[in-house]
Design an enzyme around this catalytic site. Structure first.
Site, PDB file in Angstrom:
ATOM      1  N   HIS A 363       8.707   1.684   8.031  1.00 37.35           N
ATOM      2  CA  HIS A 363       7.718   2.186   8.841  1.00 37.35           C
ATOM      3  C   HIS A 363       6.611   3.325   7.887  1.00 37.35           C
ATOM      4  CE1 HIS A 363      11.068   0.711  12.466  1.00 37.35           C
ATOM      5  NE2 HIS A 363      10.314  -0.339  10.919  1.00 37.35           N
ATOM      6  N   ARG A 506      -3.199  -9.780  16.255  1.00 34.19           N
ATOM      7  CA  ARG A 506      -1.779 -10.398  16.639  1.00 34.19           C
ATOM      8  C   ARG A 506      -0.735  -9.715  17.497  1.00 34.19           C
ATOM      9  NH1 ARG A 506       1.368  -9.759  11.233  1.00 34.19           N
ATOM     10  NH2 ARG A 506       1.855  -8.334  11.503  1.00 34.19           N
ATOM     11  N   ASN A 628       2.055 -12.555   2.662  1.00 32.03           N
ATOM     12  CA  ASN A 628       3.328 -12.122   2.314  1.00 32.03           C
ATOM     13  C   ASN A 628       4.089 -13.074   3.460  1.00 32.03           C
ATOM     14  OD1 ASN A 628       1.120 -10.481   1.940  1.00 32.03           O
ATOM     15  ND2 ASN A 628       1.989  -9.299   3.408  1.00 32.03           N
ATOM     16  N   ASP A 629       4.527 -13.326   4.264  1.00 29.14           N
ATOM     17  CA  ASP A 629       5.486 -14.289   4.492  1.00 29.14           C
ATOM     18  C   ASP A 629       5.698 -15.865   3.982  1.00 29.14           C
ATOM     19  OD1 ASP A 629       7.362 -12.540   6.382  1.00 29.14           O
ATOM     20  OD2 ASP A 629       5.711 -12.148   7.603  1.00 29.14           O
ATOM     21  N   ARG A 639      10.443 -10.526   0.509  1.00 27.27           N
ATOM     22  CA  ARG A 639       9.300  -9.450  -0.196  1.00 27.27           C
ATOM     23  C   ARG A 639      10.156  -8.145   0.416  1.00 27.27           C
ATOM     24  NH1 ARG A 639       6.001 -10.482   5.777  1.00 27.27           N
ATOM     25  NH2 ARG A 639       5.340  -8.186   4.596  1.00 27.27           N
ATOM     26  N   CYS A 676      -4.692 -13.834   5.708  1.00 25.43           N
ATOM     27  CA  CYS A 676      -4.645 -12.177   5.534  1.00 25.43           C
ATOM     28  C   CYS A 676      -3.262 -11.313   5.114  1.00 25.43           C
ATOM     29  CB  CYS A 676      -5.038 -11.935   7.018  1.00 25.43           C
ATOM     30  SG  CYS A 676      -3.759 -12.648   8.117  1.00 25.43           S
TER      31      CYS A 676
HETATM   32  C1  PEP Z   1       1.748 -11.700   6.516  1.00 25.12           C
HETATM   33  O1  PEP Z   1       3.129 -12.308   6.014  1.00 25.12           O
HETATM   34  O2  PEP Z   1       1.022 -12.160   5.313  1.00 25.12           O
HETATM   35  C2  PEP Z   1       1.016 -10.766   7.248  1.00 25.12           C
HETATM   36  C3  PEP Z   1      -0.184 -10.820   7.744  1.00 25.12           C
HETATM   37  O3  PEP Z   1       2.382 -10.690   8.582  1.00 25.12           O
HETATM   38  P1  PEP Z   1       2.536  -9.120   7.770  1.00 25.12           P
HETATM   39  O4  PEP Z   1       2.874  -8.822   6.459  1.00 25.12           O
HETATM   40  O5  PEP Z   1       2.778  -7.864   8.360  1.00 25.12           O
HETATM   41  O6  PEP Z   1       4.387  -9.632   7.684  1.00 25.12           O
HETATM   42 MG    MG Z   2       3.937 -11.749   8.540  1.00 26.70          MG
END
Ligand code: PEP
Ligand code: MG
Length: 747
Positions: A363, A506, A628-629, A639, A676
């Site tokens: 965090h 979101r 990212n996910d 990740r 994003c």
């Molecule tokens: C992602 O997974 O790319 C994303 C933007 O969400 P977070 O990084 O908050 O999981």
């Molecule tokens: Mg994500």
């Protein structure tokens, strides 16, 4: 070494302390001390080895070995018996030193005639400072009492070393905490910063390691432990504790009430240590054990003891969090770890943050990112090396920290900062220009946000809106679930600050790496693929519905954009969407003003959604790729795991082909698409995404400038041809071809 009485031990400690008050250099003191120890405990040899640098020990003074070996004999950490004591932070006690495993013969010392060897670490709360050794000709094992007596002496030497008693210029033994140190950690947030150390928890300085009156010291320690027990009981009686917090505090209570702990500290005091030094001696021993214990549970408990010792020291010395020290100019926060709320409280006045622990998804890292403060994590030893006010340079790009850097390093680093500042000025001049490539295609650049603190960047960065507002950050920084009215006020402030620009809110994405402090963590074997994000929202829709109500009220007639995280199949999207529609209906019937328009979209973060039935693409108002996910699931590479997270390149052509498939599917149904994830903010990656057909990217505010600058000087059709060429040639990644093409553009 004959049996020693407590009063002899106290006498020796007092004589050691008196050497502190003497004039003369550090070498002088060391010589006198080795003589004193050898004389007092009746041994032929007493030697002190100190660290010259983090890896090398040096014989700094000796009584009994050849004087010419002083400042000549050196060994690496782990080398020989002395090196072993230092590496393991534990005593080596042997009757037959030459026969001992790892013994290294040092001819210049003349030590071959001494058979028995006892070495103890000179350490202060886990910080390795040196080794104290006694040797004698008679082959015999030292008794436990003798080992203990030498450890007490070593404790006093550690405090004296800390106080700079042995520093001397002639022989190049420089004071602790004065040398330049380079620490390698990991990147938490990119960027470079120069400033001065501000310790989140300042080191407790013990200026009186030796005490004259053991009875007074015993009273002091008993009283302090009493206060500590009361404070732990107070913490335990707080109502808002969850089961886990209670468990930790129960462990604290157990230690605070442990007779063994208090008894050991009282014994230390009886041998001449002050109450503070006794606490530190036991704390050092616990730290040393911690290094050896592989069991995670036991390590945690030893960690608790460490924490408790710090509290006890603060009670004894009166050195609380607030030491009265003034925060230096350009503060760089140094801490073992820090909670998100505490970090937010420091806010933007920090130039950088360096953590001894931490992880990319912690965090604190999320907050540092939101505040755009360079962050280095896992910088081992930083809290024991750094002192308040020390000059420090933080390289968030490389995950490197220069503490007390030499001029040459500092100058090179400043050049880097200047170059970054220069680039920022260049980017600022592009702020009001569109990201239009030379082929005429314009890419919409948005920013990611999650805190009110992010919003000022909207105007400054030139972003067109907020492409991803991570609402969970507001939940993470609190210690209890926020109420609907609070959230409505906050979301309204976000929309006010956005001044009519689009903000894609979101809904709550918790689970996986984001665990709310006030919710029971689920013990899941694989949380990233577990009960998280929309899965929690659909199974327990109370929070989701409350959040949607707050958003509708915050919009109060303005347009509203909502998106759901981690949608994996059509059915989930349909259900989530119908919750929103139901809330709209309900809020309307309660007389609330409805948004002018409502867009409801989905984040594509799992490969399966790319192959969803066409009804999904028809129903959703837009799709936002959570790269990212998506990348972690596409490559099956966590990740959060440093070992694998950089292993696969985003520009790997399998991944790019997969993204192309998503682009094609959205185009087929005219479904607006954006990206994003973090990759959108990396110029080369952003270029590749735009070349593949993405027309909207959302990134950290600081990335908008660099991405725009690159996009404005390239032809996306040519870039696409370069990617296709690499694919046709069977290359694994498009990166080499793109880099080569870009370098030709510049030339
Ligand atoms: C992602 O997974 O790319 C994303 C933007 O969400 P977070 O990084 O908050 O999981
Ligand atoms: Mg994500």
């Amino acid at each position: 070494m004959p049996e020693r009485t407590e009063s002899e031990s106290r006498k020796l400690l007092r004589r050691l302390r008196d050497t502190l008050a003497t004039t003369g250099g550090g070498q002088d003191r060391l010589d006198r001390i080795t003589h004193l120890i050898a004389d007092s405990i009746g041994t032929e040899v007493c030697s002190i080895y100190l660290f010259r640098d983090a890896e090398t020990l040096e014989l700094c003074a000796t009584e009994g070995l050849k004087p010419e070996a002083v400042h000549k004999t050196r060994m690496k950490l782990g080398e020989g018996l002395v090196g072993r004591v230092a590496r393991t932070n534990a005593a080596v006690n042997t009757a037959d030193a030459p026969g001992e495993r790892g013994f290294r013969y040092m001819p210049e010392t003349g030590e071959e005639i001494y058979s028995s060897f006892l070495g103890v670490p000179i350490q202060r709360v886990g910080e390795k400072l040196g080794v104290l050794v006694v040797q004698s000709k008679t082959a015999r094992q030292y008794s436990d009492d003798e080992v203990y007596a030498l450890e007490v002496v070593a404790m006093v030497l550690a405090e004296m070393t800390e106080l700079g008693a042995f520093t001397s210029d002639e022989d190049g033994m420089r004071a602790l905490h004065r040398q330049p140190v380079l620490l390698r950690g990991g990147t938490g947030q990119e960027g470079a910063a120069e400033g001065h150390v501000w310790l989140h928890e300042p080191r407790v300085v013990v200026t009186n390691p030796v005490a004259d009156d053991p009875l007074t010291e015993i009273d002091r320690i008993r009283e302090a432990v009493g206060q500590l027990r009361v404070s732990v009981d107070d913490l335990l009686s707080a109502e808002s504790l969850d089961k886990d917090q209670k468990q930790v505090l129960e462990a604290y209570r157990m230690f605070a009430n442990s007779r063994g702990w208090l008894r050991r500290m009282e014994e230390d005091i009886q041998s001449g240590l002050s109450a503070e030094a006794a606490v530190e001696k036991e704390q050092s021993a616990a730290r040393a054990r911690m290094e050896q214990v592989p069991d995670a549970y036991l390590r945690e408990r030893l960690n608790d003891l460490d924490d408790l010792s710090n509290r006890l020291l603060r009670i004894l010395t009166g050195q609380g969090q607030d030491t009265g020290a003034e925060m230096p100019e350009n503060p760089v926060l140094v801490a073992r770890n820090i909670g998100p709320a505490e970090l937010l409280e420091y806010g933007r006045k920090l130039r950088g943050v360096v953590l001894e622990e931490g992880s990319v998804g912690s965090h604190a890292a999320i907050v540092a990112r939101a505040l755009a403060i360079p962050l280095v994590i896992n910088a081992t030893r930083i809290t024991s090396e750094a002192l308040n006010g020390d000059h420090i340079m933080v390289d968030g790009d490389q995950g490197i920290v220069h503490l007390r850097p030499e001029d040459a390093v500092a100058n090179a680093f400043r050049d880097k900062i200047a170059m970054q500042a220069e680039a920022q000025t260049r980017y600022a001049s592009l702020r009001d220009l569109p990201a239009t490539a030379t082929c005429g295609t314009t890419i919409a650049l948005h920013m990611n946000a999650g805190l009110m603190a992010d919003l000022p960047s909207l105007a400054g960065s030139g972003a067109e809106g907020v492409g991803l507002f991570r609402t969970e950050l507001q939940f993470l920084i609190r210690n209890k679930m926020p109420r609907r009215a609070e959230l409505a006020t906050l979301y309204a402030r976000v929309m006010d600050a956005a001044k009519g620009k689009r903000v894609a809110f979101r809904t709550l994405d918790i689970g996986s790496d984001k665990v709310l402090p006030y919710m029971k963590p689920n013990d899941e074997p694989n949380p990233a693929m577990g009960w998280r994000a929309i899965r929690v929202g659909l199974d327990k829709p109370g929070v989701l519905r409350m959040q949607v109500q707050a958003l509708l009220r915050a919009a109060n007639g303005r347009p509203l954009t909502v998106m759901f995280p981690f949608i994996t199949e059509l059915g989930e999207f349909q259900q989530a969407r119908s919750h929103v529609l139901r809330e709209i209906h309900r809020e309307k019937s309660l007389g609330h003003k409805m948004p002018e328009s409502v867009e409801i979209g989905a984040m594509l973060e799992t490969p399966s959604l790319a192959y969803a039935p066409k009804a999904f693409f028809e129903l959703t108002d837009f799709v936002s790729i959570g790269g990212n996910d998506l990348k972690q699931f596409f490559f099956a590479a966590d990740r959060e795991n440093e070992r694998v997270r950089r292993r696969y390149d985003t520009l790997n052509l399998s991944f790019l082909s997969f993204l192309e498939h998503i682009i094609t599917r959205c185009a087929e149904f005219d479904t607006p698409l954006s990206f994003c994830g973090e990759d959108a903010g990396r110029p080369i990656e952003a270029l590749a995404l735009a070349a593949l057909g993405l027309r909207s990217l959302s990134m950290r505010p600081a990335s908008v400038g660099p991405v725009k600058a690159l996009l404005r000087r390239v032809n996306l059709q040519e870039a696409r041809a370069v990617i296709e060429g690499a694919r046709d040639r069977g290359e694994e990644s498009a990166r080499p071809a793109l880099m080569e093409w870009l370098s030709r553009q510049q030339g």
